[in-house]
Design a protein around this motif. Structure first.
Motif, PDB file in Angstrom:
ATOM      1  N   SER A   2      21.715   6.815 -11.112  1.00 37.52           N
ATOM      2  CA  SER A   2      22.415   7.695 -10.187  1.00 37.52           C
ATOM      3  C   SER A   2      21.844   7.554  -8.789  1.00 37.52           C
ATOM      4  O   SER A   2      20.708   7.143  -8.589  1.00 37.52           O
ATOM      5  N   ALA A   3      22.660   7.884  -7.793  1.00 44.93           N
ATOM      6  CA  ALA A   3      22.228   7.804  -6.408  1.00 44.93           C
ATOM      7  C   ALA A   3      21.080   8.767  -6.171  1.00 44.93           C
ATOM      8  O   ALA A   3      20.990   9.833  -6.770  1.00 44.93           O
ATOM      9  N   PRO A  12       5.731   8.578  -9.360  1.00 43.59           N
ATOM     10  CA  PRO A  12       4.876   7.429  -9.030  1.00 43.59           C
ATOM     11  C   PRO A  12       5.394   6.172  -9.718  1.00 43.59           C
ATOM     12  O   PRO A  12       5.824   6.204 -10.872  1.00 43.59           O
ATOM     13  N   GLY A  13       5.373   5.060  -8.979  1.00 41.29           N
ATOM     14  CA  GLY A  13       5.849   3.801  -9.525  1.00 41.29           C
ATOM     15  C   GLY A  13       7.281   3.491  -9.187  1.00 41.29           C
ATOM     16  O   GLY A  13       7.786   2.426  -9.545  1.00 41.29           O
ATOM     17  N   ALA A  14       7.973   4.398  -8.490  1.00 43.41           N
ATOM     18  CA  ALA A  14       9.359   4.177  -8.089  1.00 43.41           C
ATOM     19  C   ALA A  14       9.453   4.072  -6.578  1.00 43.41           C
ATOM     20  O   ALA A  14       8.663   4.671  -5.842  1.00 43.41           O
ATOM     21  N   ALA A  15      10.418   3.306  -6.112  1.00 40.89           N
ATOM     22  CA  ALA A  15      10.679   3.156  -4.679  1.00 40.89           C
ATOM     23  C   ALA A  15      12.168   3.334  -4.435  1.00 40.89           C
ATOM     24  O   ALA A  15      12.985   3.136  -5.344  1.00 40.89           O
ATOM     25  N   SER A  16      12.530   3.717  -3.230  1.00 36.91           N
ATOM     26  CA  SER A  16      13.928   3.923  -2.868  1.00 36.91           C
ATOM     27  C   SER A  16      14.430   2.748  -2.042  1.00 36.91           C
ATOM     28  O   SER A  16      13.764   2.309  -1.097  1.00 36.91           O
ATOM     29  N   ARG A  17      15.596   2.228  -2.402  1.00 35.51           N
ATOM     30  CA  ARG A  17      16.202   1.124  -1.673  1.00 35.51           C
ATOM     31  C   ARG A  17      17.687   1.407  -1.457  1.00 35.51           C
ATOM     32  O   ARG A  17      18.337   2.022  -2.298  1.00 35.51           O
ATOM     33  N   GLU A  18      18.199   0.930  -0.348  1.00 36.39           N
ATOM     34  CA  GLU A  18      19.625   1.076  -0.078  1.00 36.39           C
ATOM     35  C   GLU A  18      20.386  -0.028  -0.799  1.00 36.39           C
ATOM     36  O   GLU A  18      20.008  -1.204  -0.743  1.00 36.39           O
ATOM     37  N   VAL A  30      24.455   3.585  -0.922  1.00 40.42           N
ATOM     38  CA  VAL A  30      23.668   4.717  -1.414  1.00 40.42           C
ATOM     39  C   VAL A  30      22.205   4.295  -1.526  1.00 40.42           C
ATOM     40  O   VAL A  30      21.876   3.113  -1.499  1.00 40.42           O
ATOM     41  N   ARG A  31      21.344   5.290  -1.639  1.00 36.54           N
ATOM     42  CA  ARG A  31      19.941   5.050  -1.943  1.00 36.54           C
ATOM     43  C   ARG A  31      19.769   5.028  -3.453  1.00 36.54           C
ATOM     44  O   ARG A  31      20.293   5.882  -4.152  1.00 36.54           O
ATOM     45  N   ASP A  32      19.060   4.025  -3.950  1.00 32.67           N
ATOM     46  CA  ASP A  32      18.842   3.901  -5.390  1.00 32.67           C
ATOM     47  C   ASP A  32      17.345   3.839  -5.673  1.00 32.67           C
ATOM     48  O   ASP A  32      16.565   3.337  -4.852  1.00 32.67           O
TER      49      ASP A  32
END
Length: 280
Positions: A2-3, A12-18, A30-32
């Protein structure tokens, strides 16, 4: 997945990317949330040993668990210190161990890059790759209900996978099926190593619980678990033929295709009993 809202807090361990998302005829930006994966180098007494692609969290657990599950150390007390150093290229884990351990490691030193799907990368000889752990003694006795109770908790105990859909998990269940520890990583072997490290640090009795993994039960997963003294492994996916052979020879109970309503026992079935019906 989901967006992700612009200001959403990620585990922790996750990053946001467009990203550009296509659904039917609609396209939107969207940001994923995506899982982080970085090179993690393990150095023993300042000598490079191996580089693993891993999720950069719980690295102290990873350093200890890897050292034990790979047979580099026999006991947690032999790991004198771990220094975690973030670098531009990745992360260094500098481990200090007794000189005798470092000398033994140098004889079979592996200095190749291990990839997320390969737990044997870097092994230079067959005896390094196909290592036979000592037989596992004891272990828990559980029934179907206990196993299903553990499986039912897995989804909610994987926050990183919930937002990224990209990580494996290794969980430690106590004999009543309650999950006590869970570790996640992009690599299934890394998740298991992190869990082993967490168990040792927490002083858990490996004979008083069992392992649940969200991956297939490959040979090296059984090898690592048996080396740590774990007697029962429940994998959500399938085992391999070599994993079954190793589990049988090391006395490990190996369960595959573990679901909330079914499972397959491949080896050492004496530790798992069907749920007993109450007496009239």
């Amino acid at each position: 997945m989901s967006a992700v809202p612009a200001r959403a807090a990620l585990p922790p361990g996750a990053a946001s990317r467009e990203v550009e998302r296509h659904r039917g005829d609609a396209v939107e930006r969207v940001r994923d949330a995506v899982a982080e994966e970085v090179p993690v180098a393990l150095l023993y007494n300042d000598r490079p040993h191996v580089v693993m692609m891993a999720t950069p969290q719980d690295l102290d657990d990873f350093a200890l668990g890897f050292s034990l599950s790979e047979g580099i150390l026999d006991a947690a007390g032999e790991l004198e210190s771990v220094v975690v150093t973030p670098l531009l290229e990745g992360i260094e884990l500098r481990l200090r161990v007794p000189p005798a351990r470092a000398e033994a490691l140098e004889e079979r030193r592996r200095n190749l890059t291990g990839r997320t799907s390969c737990g044997l990368c870097g092994a230079q000889a067959l005896e390094d790759a196909v290592r036979q752990p000592a037989a596992v003694r004891g272990g828990p006795r559980i029934d179907d209900a206990i196993l299903r109770h553990a499986l039912a908790q897995m989804h909610e105990r994987q926050p990183l996978n919930a937002v990224t859909g990209a990580t494996h998990a290794a969980a430690w269940a106590r004999v009543d099926g309650t999950l006590a520890h869970v570790r996640e990583d992009v690599g299934r072997h890394n998740a298991l190593d992190k869990l082993v490290g967490a168990l040792v640090r927490a002083g858990e009795d490996v004979h008083a619980g069992f392992l649940v993994v969200t991956s297939r039960a490959s040979y090296e997963m059984v090898q690592k678990a048996a080396t740590a003294g774990i007697a029962l492994i429940a994998a959500i996916s399938a085992p391999t033929a070599l994993a079954i052979q190793l589990a049988e020879t090391t006395g490990v109970t190996l369960i595959g295709f573990a679901r909330r309503d079914s499972h397959v026992v491949y080896t050492q079935p004496q530790r798992l009993a069907a749920r007993q019906e109450a007496s009239p």
